[in-house]
Scaffold this motif. Structure first.
Motif, PDB file in Angstrom:
ATOM      1  N   ALA A  36       4.328  13.625  -2.181  1.00 32.10           N
ATOM      2  CA  ALA A  36       3.706  13.885  -3.479  1.00 32.10           C
ATOM      3  C   ALA A  36       4.635  14.548  -4.484  1.00 32.10           C
ATOM      4  N   ASP A  37       5.840  14.912  -4.061  1.00 32.81           N
ATOM      5  CA  ASP A  37       6.779  15.531  -5.003  1.00 32.81           C
ATOM      6  C   ASP A  37       8.038  14.692  -5.210  1.00 32.81           C
ATOM      7  N   ASP A  38       8.075  13.482  -4.670  1.00 37.08           N
ATOM      8  CA  ASP A  38       9.253  12.633  -4.808  1.00 37.08           C
ATOM      9  C   ASP A  38       9.027  11.548  -5.858  1.00 37.08           C
TER      10      ASP A  38
ATOM     11  N   SER B  81       0.855  -1.190   0.000  1.00 38.59           N
ATOM     12  CA  SER B  81       0.000   0.000   0.000  1.00 38.59           C
ATOM     13  C   SER B  81       0.887   1.235   0.000  1.00 38.59           C
ATOM     14  N   VAL B  82       0.773   2.032  -1.055  1.00 42.79           N
ATOM     15  CA  VAL B  82       1.582   3.237  -1.197  1.00 42.79           C
ATOM     16  C   VAL B  82       0.774   4.424  -0.677  1.00 42.79           C
ATOM     17  N   VAL B  83       1.289   5.091   0.325  1.00 48.12           N
ATOM     18  CA  VAL B  83       0.594   6.165   1.035  1.00 48.12           C
ATOM     19  C   VAL B  83       1.165   7.506   0.594  1.00 48.12           C
ATOM     20  N   ILE B  84       0.327   8.350  -0.026  1.00 35.15           N
ATOM     21  CA  ILE B  84       0.800   9.638  -0.562  1.00 35.15           C
ATOM     22  C   ILE B  84      -0.063  10.773  -0.010  1.00 35.15           C
TER      23      ILE B  84
ATOM     24  N   ALA C  17      -0.288  19.775  -4.517  1.00 35.48           N
ATOM     25  CA  ALA C  17       0.828  19.040  -5.122  1.00 35.48           C
ATOM     26  C   ALA C  17       0.751  19.010  -6.638  1.00 35.48           C
ATOM     27  N   GLY C  18      -0.083  19.852  -7.224  1.00 33.52           N
ATOM     28  CA  GLY C  18      -0.299  19.826  -8.666  1.00 33.52           C
ATOM     29  C   GLY C  18       0.940  19.845  -9.533  1.00 33.52           C
TER      30      GLY C  18
ATOM     31  N   THR D 199       5.090  11.976  -9.934  1.00 35.63           N
ATOM     32  CA  THR D 199       5.246  11.076  -8.797  1.00 35.63           C
ATOM     33  C   THR D 199       4.409   9.812  -8.991  1.00 35.63           C
ATOM     34  N   LEU D 200       3.146   9.971  -9.354  1.00 36.77           N
ATOM     35  CA  LEU D 200       2.275   8.808  -9.561  1.00 36.77           C
ATOM     36  C   LEU D 200       2.777   7.927 -10.699  1.00 36.77           C
TER      37      LEU D 200
END
Length: 312
Positions: free
Chosen positions: A90-92, A7-10, A15-16, A22-23
């Motif tokens: 959200a930016d990595d 489960s990836v938690v973001i 964060a536009g 990132t996704l």
């Protein structure tokens, strides 16, 4: 053969500018047994629309008022289904092999409760600036248990759910990552792969740039909290804030930290003379700190250039 679900938690707040990239780095992982939970944490930009239009059924988007990073992560973890929990800001960015490499380690090492990796420091335009993270020796593991070391960026961590069930989720203060990792290290082994498996994006609005004073203060609280815990006492954040007074040495260290961070910010803004002056000031105030930070971050270790997943 059982393939554990990750489960990836973001957590995502306004964060536009970075979220789509990132996704994409998550959805193109070699390891495909993923669910991705994005928590739109009170955004006022197009964060929700970007997260909702990936076209991938593995992505789920939750909306809430802004409850801070800890509140967003905790909600996503509570609503997730995976045996393993991956943290990602959200930016990595992740390299394609990141999840597969870490799952393989956890599958082979039942004593390990969490695994991290090295990440590249990258500028907003995708330029590689250095490396973030360090592997752990025995002294580092002791520092980790004492709440005195954050060896990796949270975006590199993959954690066993059963370990989180045992130690609890994130506390609501600026160094929640440091405290959780210390609790995990007291519960089992934490390992850092000596591999660069993603990117940690540096920009003027990142939390580490904006809230560094609060992060330093809460880091001192965490060390005091675990010292108290080892004495059988409980030290709450509010009580620590009410009684804390910085020493002269702590003030000197804070000034060194401020100059070092300003050097990094100036470098991002391509103000190299200012970066050099701030680095020199930090070196005068606390030479061991600067040597340690440069040794960890290794700005010379990677050729400057675009990272995997960059839009450049």
């Amino acid at each position: 053969m059982n393939v554990p679900l990750v489960s990836v938690v973001i957590p995502a707040h306004n964060a536009g500018p970075f979220l789509a990239e990132t996704l994409q780095s998550v959805l193109t992982q070699e390891y495909s047994a993923l669910e991705v939970i994005v928590v739109d944490n009170g955004s006022t930009d197009n964060t929700f629309e970007i997260a909702s239009t990936t076209g991938d059924s593995r992505v789920r988007v939750l909306q809430q008022s802004n409850r801070g990073v800890a509140g967003a992560r905790n909600r996503a973890i509570e609503e997730s289904s995976g045996e393993l929990i991956a943290l990602l800001d959200a930016d990595d960015l992740w390299d394609p092999s990141k999840t597969a490499r870490q799952v393989a380690l956890l599958e082979s090492r039942p004593d390990v409760v969490a695994v991290g990796s090295l990440l590249r420091y990258i500028s907003p335009d995708g330029t590689v600036l250095g490396i973030r993270g360090q592997t752990l020796d025995e002294a580092d593991e002791a520092a980790l248990r004492a709440g005195a070391l954050m060896p990796v960026a949270p975006a590199s961590l993959l954690i066993r759910r059963r370990a989180l069930d045992a130690v609890g989720l994130f506390a609501a203060h600026p160094s929640e990552d440091l405290e959780l990792l210390a609790r995990l290290a007291r519960h089992g082994r934490v390992v850092v792969l000596d591999e660069v498996l993603g990117g940690y994006r540096m920009h003027p609005n990142s939390v580490s740039m904006v809230a560094w004073r609060e992060i330093l203060l809460s880091g001192r609280y965490i060390q005091a909290k675990f010292r108290a815990l080892d004495r059988g006492e409980v030290l709450e954040w509010e009580d620590y804030l009410a009684t804390y007074r910085p020493t002269l040495n702590e003030r000197r260290l804070d000034r060194a930290n401020a100059h070092y961070r300003r050097a990094g910010l100036s470098l991002l803004q391509r103000r190299r003379v200012a970066a050099g002056l701030h680095l020199a000031a930090a070196s005068v105030l606390d030479p061991p700190y600067v040597v340690r930070k440069l040794g960890q971050q290794r700005p010379w270790a990677l050729r400057r250039g675009p990272v995997v997943g960059s839009t450049r």
